[in-house]
Design a protein around this motif. Structure first.
Motif, short mmCIF file in Angstrom:
data_model
loop_
_atom_site.label_atom_id
_atom_site.label_comp_id
_atom_site.label_asym_id
_atom_site.label_seq_id
_atom_site.Cartn_x
_atom_site.Cartn_y
_atom_site.Cartn_z
N THR A 5 0.83 -1.20 0.00
CA THR A 5 0.00 0.00 0.00
C THR A 5 0.87 1.25 0.00
N SER A 6 1.95 1.22 0.76
CA SER A 6 2.85 2.35 0.81
C SER A 6 3.48 2.60 -0.57
N LYS A 7 3.93 1.53 -1.25
CA LYS A 7 4.49 1.67 -2.59
C LYS A 7 3.43 2.19 -3.56
N LEU A 8 2.23 1.67 -3.42
CA LEU A 8 1.13 2.12 -4.26
C LEU A 8 0.90 3.61 -4.05
N ASP A 9 0.81 4.03 -2.79
CA ASP A 9 0.59 5.44 -2.49
C ASP A 9 1.72 6.31 -3.05
N GLU A 10 2.96 5.85 -2.89
CA GLU A 10 4.10 6.60 -3.42
C GLU A 10 4.00 6.73 -4.93
N SER A 11 3.64 5.64 -5.59
CA SER A 11 3.54 5.66 -7.05
C SER A 11 2.44 6.61 -7.52
N LEU A 12 1.32 6.59 -6.82
CA LEU A 12 0.19 7.43 -7.23
C LEU A 12 0.41 8.90 -6.87
N GLN A 13 1.14 9.15 -5.78
CA GLN A 13 1.31 10.52 -5.30
C GLN A 13 2.02 11.40 -6.33
N LYS A 14 2.90 10.83 -7.13
CA LYS A 14 3.64 11.65 -8.11
C LYS A 14 2.72 12.26 -9.17
N TYR A 15 1.51 11.72 -9.31
CA TYR A 15 0.59 12.25 -10.32
C TYR A 15 -0.14 13.51 -9.87
N GLU A 16 0.00 13.87 -8.59
CA GLU A 16 -0.59 15.12 -8.13
C GLU A 16 -0.02 16.32 -8.88
N ASP A 17 1.28 16.30 -9.15
CA ASP A 17 1.91 17.41 -9.85
C ASP A 17 1.63 17.40 -11.35
N LEU A 18 1.15 16.28 -11.86
CA LEU A 18 0.95 16.14 -13.31
C LEU A 18 -0.51 16.25 -13.73
N THR A 19 -1.40 16.35 -12.76
CA THR A 19 -2.83 16.39 -13.06
C THR A 19 -3.49 17.53 -12.28
N TYR A 20 -4.78 17.68 -12.50
CA TYR A 20 -5.58 18.64 -11.73
C TYR A 20 -6.28 17.94 -10.56
N LEU A 21 -5.79 16.78 -10.21
CA LEU A 21 -6.40 15.97 -9.16
C LEU A 21 -5.54 15.98 -7.90
N ASN A 22 -6.20 15.87 -6.74
CA ASN A 22 -5.45 15.70 -5.50
C ASN A 22 -5.23 14.20 -5.26
N PHE A 23 -4.45 13.88 -4.24
CA PHE A 23 -4.09 12.48 -4.01
C PHE A 23 -5.34 11.60 -3.79
N LYS A 24 -6.27 12.10 -3.02
CA LYS A 24 -7.50 11.32 -2.75
C LYS A 24 -8.24 11.01 -4.06
N GLN A 25 -8.33 11.98 -4.95
CA GLN A 25 -9.00 11.76 -6.23
C GLN A 25 -8.22 10.78 -7.11
N ILE A 26 -6.89 10.88 -7.08
CA ILE A 26 -6.06 9.95 -7.86
C ILE A 26 -6.24 8.53 -7.33
N LYS A 27 -6.24 8.39 -6.03
CA LYS A 27 -6.44 7.07 -5.40
C LYS A 27 -7.82 6.53 -5.77
N ASN A 28 -8.82 7.40 -5.77
CA ASN A 28 -10.17 6.99 -6.17
C ASN A 28 -10.18 6.51 -7.62
N CYS A 29 -9.49 7.23 -8.49
CA CYS A 29 -9.39 6.81 -9.90
C CYS A 29 -8.73 5.44 -10.01
N HIS A 30 -7.67 5.25 -9.26
CA HIS A 30 -6.97 3.96 -9.29
C HIS A 30 -7.88 2.85 -8.79
N ASN A 31 -8.60 3.11 -7.71
CA ASN A 31 -9.52 2.10 -7.16
C ASN A 31 -10.62 1.77 -8.17
N ARG A 32 -11.16 2.79 -8.81
CA ARG A 32 -12.21 2.55 -9.81
C ARG A 32 -11.66 1.74 -10.98
#
Length: 193
Positions: free
Chosen positions: A5-32
């Motif tokens: 989960t920590s690796k997953l979070d680290e991998s997803l967190q880098k997309y905050e700077d590349l998108t208009y989404l916050n971490f929670k929204q990115i995680k939600n996209c990944h879960n969906r």
């Protein structure tokens, strides 16, 4: 498990700077996105291959009704997908969610709207593109669509187009048109629930 989960979070967190989404929204996209893959026995606790086209449009529309109910859903996916065969990868899905997010810039929304409306991919919006936009929005009635298409096209070209013989709109003309539409940003937005 906690390390995954920590690796997953680290991998997803880098997309905050590349998108208009916050971490929670990115995680939600990944879960969906991974929920779609659960039906195919993929471990949802791990990061899916971000670049492999693993999701069909139809699976996406079924799992993400916010997109599935949009009349331009196929065209949206076509514009964002780099693959043939009606498939998307996670990064392409994330890009869709980012541009349709309420925090996305108007410039980003207009750029993608232009691509979505440019059905023939020639870099202009012509009468044929406008016709397809109208047919996508208005239920099929050939006579009505023809009359509406002609009237709408004529009005658009009159107000935003160039010379009469040049029935093509550039990106800048479409940008000007969409910037004058107060409801554009609201209509070009969805949030994953």
């Amino acid at each position: 498990m906690g390390g995954t989960t920590s690796k997953l979070d680290e991998s997803l967190q880098k997309y905050e700077d590349l998108t208009y989404l916050n971490f929670k929204q990115i995680k939600n996209c990944h879960n969906r996105f991974t929920d779609i893959k659960k039906r195919e026995n993929v471990n949802s606790g791990s990061l899916v291959d971000l670049t492999k086209p693993v999701c069909t449009y139809d699976d996406l529309f079924e799992s993400v009704p916010e997109l599935g109910h949009n009349p331009f859903r196929d065209r949206i996916c076509d514009v964002f997908s780099s693959e043939q065969g009606r498939k998307l990868n996670f990064l392409e899905f994330l890009d869709i969610c980012s541009v349709f997010n309420e925090n996305a810039s108007q410039e980003a929304k207009i750029k993608r709207a232009f691509q979505i409306f440019d059905f023939d991919n020639d870099g202009f919006i012509g009468k044929g593109d406008i016709s397809k936009v109208i047919k996508t929005i208005v239920p099929d009635d050939s006579n009505t669509n023809l009359n509406i298409t002609d009237a709408v096209s004529d009005q658009i070209f009159k107000e935003f187009g160039g010379p009469e013989e040049n029935k093509l709109l550039t990106k800048f003309q479409v940008q000007e048109m969409l910037e004058k539409s107060p409801e554009f940003a609201d209509n070009f937005t969805f949030a994953l629930q």
